[in-house]
Design an enzyme around this catalytic site. Sequence first.
Site, PDB file in Angstrom:
ATOM      1  CD  GLN A 260      46.624  45.419  40.206  1.00  0.00           C
ATOM      2  OE1 GLN A 260      45.980  45.360  39.164  1.00  0.00           O
ATOM      3  NE2 GLN A 260      47.074  44.357  40.824  1.00  0.00           N
TER       4      GLN A 260
ATOM      5  CB  ILE B  80      38.750  46.034  42.012  1.00  0.00           C
ATOM      6  CG1 ILE B  80      39.307  47.375  41.516  1.00  0.00           C
ATOM      7  CG2 ILE B  80      39.862  45.140  42.559  1.00  0.00           C
ATOM      8  CD1 ILE B  80      39.988  48.200  42.584  1.00  0.00           C
TER       9      ILE B  80
ATOM     10  CE1 TYR C  50      33.294  35.184  36.847  1.00  0.00           C
ATOM     11  CE2 TYR C  50      31.860  34.867  38.728  1.00  0.00           C
ATOM     12  CZ  TYR C  50      32.582  35.697  37.904  1.00  0.00           C
ATOM     13  OH  TYR C  50      32.595  37.044  38.147  1.00  0.00           O
TER      14      TYR C  50
ATOM     15  CE  LYS D 250      32.734  39.640  40.430  1.00  0.00           C
ATOM     16  NZ  LYS D 250      33.357  40.944  40.698  1.00  0.00           N
TER      17      LYS D 250
ATOM     18  CG  LEU E 277      43.205  43.343  30.576  1.00  0.00           C
ATOM     19  CD1 LEU E 277      44.057  44.153  31.545  1.00  0.00           C
ATOM     20  CD2 LEU E 277      44.076  42.386  29.765  1.00  0.00           C
TER      21      LEU E 277
HETATM   22  P1  NAD Z   1      39.463  44.666  34.068  1.00  0.00           P
HETATM   23  O1  NAD Z   1      40.559  43.655  34.074  1.00  0.00           O
HETATM   24  O2  NAD Z   1      39.521  45.733  33.062  1.00  0.00           O
HETATM   25  O3  NAD Z   1      39.304  45.313  35.519  1.00  0.00           O
HETATM   26  C1  NAD Z   1      39.702  44.655  36.694  1.00  0.00           C
HETATM   27  C2  NAD Z   1      40.452  45.681  37.521  1.00  0.00           C
HETATM   28  O4  NAD Z   1      40.806  45.140  38.802  1.00  0.00           O
HETATM   29  C3  NAD Z   1      41.759  46.132  36.871  1.00  0.00           C
HETATM   30  O5  NAD Z   1      41.740  47.529  36.701  1.00  0.00           O
HETATM   31  C4  NAD Z   1      42.817  45.730  37.859  1.00  0.00           C
HETATM   32  O6  NAD Z   1      43.908  46.640  37.913  1.00  0.00           O
HETATM   33  C5  NAD Z   1      42.012  45.771  39.158  1.00  0.00           C
HETATM   34  N1  NAD Z   1      42.705  45.078  40.245  1.00  0.00           N
HETATM   35  C6  NAD Z   1      42.982  43.751  40.376  1.00  0.00           C
HETATM   36  N2  NAD Z   1      43.712  43.540  41.492  1.00  0.00           N
HETATM   37  C7  NAD Z   1      43.883  44.764  42.086  1.00  0.00           C
HETATM   38  C8  NAD Z   1      44.572  45.210  43.248  1.00  0.00           C
HETATM   39  N3  NAD Z   1      45.243  44.365  44.044  1.00  0.00           N
HETATM   40  N4  NAD Z   1      44.533  46.536  43.557  1.00  0.00           N
HETATM   41  C9  NAD Z   1      43.871  47.403  42.768  1.00  0.00           C
HETATM   42  N5  NAD Z   1      43.225  47.044  41.625  1.00  0.00           N
HETATM   43  C10 NAD Z   1      43.242  45.734  41.299  1.00  0.00           C
HETATM   44  O7  NAD Z   1      38.146  43.779  33.879  1.00  0.00           O
HETATM   45  P2  NAD Z   1      36.595  44.154  34.037  1.00  0.00           P
HETATM   46  O8  NAD Z   1      35.892  43.051  33.343  1.00  0.00           O
HETATM   47  O9  NAD Z   1      36.361  45.563  33.638  1.00  0.00           O
HETATM   48  O10 NAD Z   1      36.339  43.943  35.592  1.00  0.00           O
HETATM   49  C11 NAD Z   1      35.790  44.947  36.425  1.00  0.00           C
HETATM   50  C12 NAD Z   1      34.759  44.350  37.365  1.00  0.00           C
HETATM   51  O11 NAD Z   1      33.644  43.898  36.605  1.00  0.00           O
HETATM   52  C13 NAD Z   1      35.255  43.147  38.155  1.00  0.00           C
HETATM   53  O12 NAD Z   1      34.679  43.192  39.451  1.00  0.00           O
HETATM   54  C14 NAD Z   1      34.662  41.987  37.366  1.00  0.00           C
HETATM   55  O13 NAD Z   1      34.533  40.813  38.149  1.00  0.00           O
HETATM   56  C15 NAD Z   1      33.330  42.596  37.016  1.00  0.00           C
HETATM   57  N6  NAD Z   1      32.570  41.928  35.944  1.00  0.00           N
HETATM   58  C16 NAD Z   1      33.147  41.661  34.747  1.00  0.00           C
HETATM   59  C17 NAD Z   1      32.410  41.033  33.755  1.00  0.00           C
HETATM   60  C18 NAD Z   1      33.037  40.693  32.428  1.00  0.00           C
HETATM   61  O14 NAD Z   1      32.504  39.841  31.731  1.00  0.00           O
HETATM   62  N7  NAD Z   1      34.116  41.328  32.015  1.00  0.00           N
HETATM   63  C19 NAD Z   1      31.071  40.696  33.991  1.00  0.00           C
HETATM   64  C20 NAD Z   1      30.493  41.004  35.226  1.00  0.00           C
HETATM   65  C21 NAD Z   1      31.256  41.616  36.207  1.00  0.00           C
END
Ligand code: NAD
Length: 271
Positions: free
Chosen positions: A49, A101, A165, A172, A204
């Site tokens: 990002q 993301i 959420y 989602k 995060l």
């Molecule tokens: P994470 O915070 O590590 O990853 C989120 C990413 O989104 C980050 O790398 C951030 O830089 C990126 N991002 C946000 N805005 C952006 C922008 N404008 N341009 C480019 N990148 C951008 O957290 P995560 O939990 O690994 O999330 C990854 C995915 O998994 C997301 O879609 C999240 O909703 C999904 N998810 C997470 C969980 C959980 O419990 N952690 C469960 C199910 C799904």
Amino acid sequence: MADDWNMPAGELMKGKRGIVMGVANQNSIAWGISKQLAAQGAEIAFTYQGETLERRVRPLVESIGMDTMIPADVTDDASMDAAFAAIKEKWGKIDFLVHSIAFAGKDELMGSMVANTSREGFRRAMDISVYSFIDSARRASEIMPDGGAIICMTYLGAERVVPSYNVMGVAKAALEAATRYAARDLGTQGIRVNAISAGAMRTLSLAGIRGGKSLMGTGRDWSLLKEDTKMEGVAGAALYLLSDIGQSIAGEVIHVDAGFHVVGVPDMPEE
Ligand code: NAD
């Protein structure tokens, strides 16, 4: 996530090149997936990002012997143009895309969805968490002349009501619908589009949700396996969907959440 977890090594991704979008640190789901893909021979270009993240992500990328890192802010068309142009210039074509993301404002991820969702907050959540997937899928498909596979990350909050959420659940739900439409549009080009619905994991993003820790606790206690969702499981599902062993699967949402999503009523004391 322990950094020494054991991923099955092999050659399922040998000869395949692709993009992973969304590594922010070593806890990111995108990072777990990347390590698994690399262990199976994939070559990966990472988009990140911004500059602050570059410093955090570079050592990770180098630790698995990769070096392609390209800035891409998904809200900025010029940044996306430049990122995909750089990948096209480097490799000509790709075989897979991982979209991991999402974003919603902290104030939106608490309390009442009805009371706390502003027009701007809704627009931002949908733009970053849903439109970016459609946009990235289109751009990736343009450099997949031999077909390929695309995945995104979703959560049970798309299907059921989850406290805090809120607007992210709405986003989602849209992301899962976008997965099905993209799977239709790109299917005839031999591109399979699918989503993974992961259980709550300590990243995060989860930290931004009021009560995120309780989401993890409930996810574990109510789950059929009585355990946290493991990064290895999510990464394994990604490997399955992105490699040729996942052929014939398109438009699917695979739950990797220790069975949490099928539970209607949690275990009760016997009377
Ligand atoms: P994470 O915070 O590590 O990853 C989120 C990413 O989104 C980050 O790398 C951030 O830089 C990126 N991002 C946000 N805005 C952006 C922008 N404008 N341009 C480019 N990148 C951008 O957290 P995560 O939990 O690994 O999330 C990854 C995915 O998994 C997301 O879609 C999240 O909703 C999904 N998810 C997470 C969980 C959980 O419990 N952690 C469960 C199910 C799904």
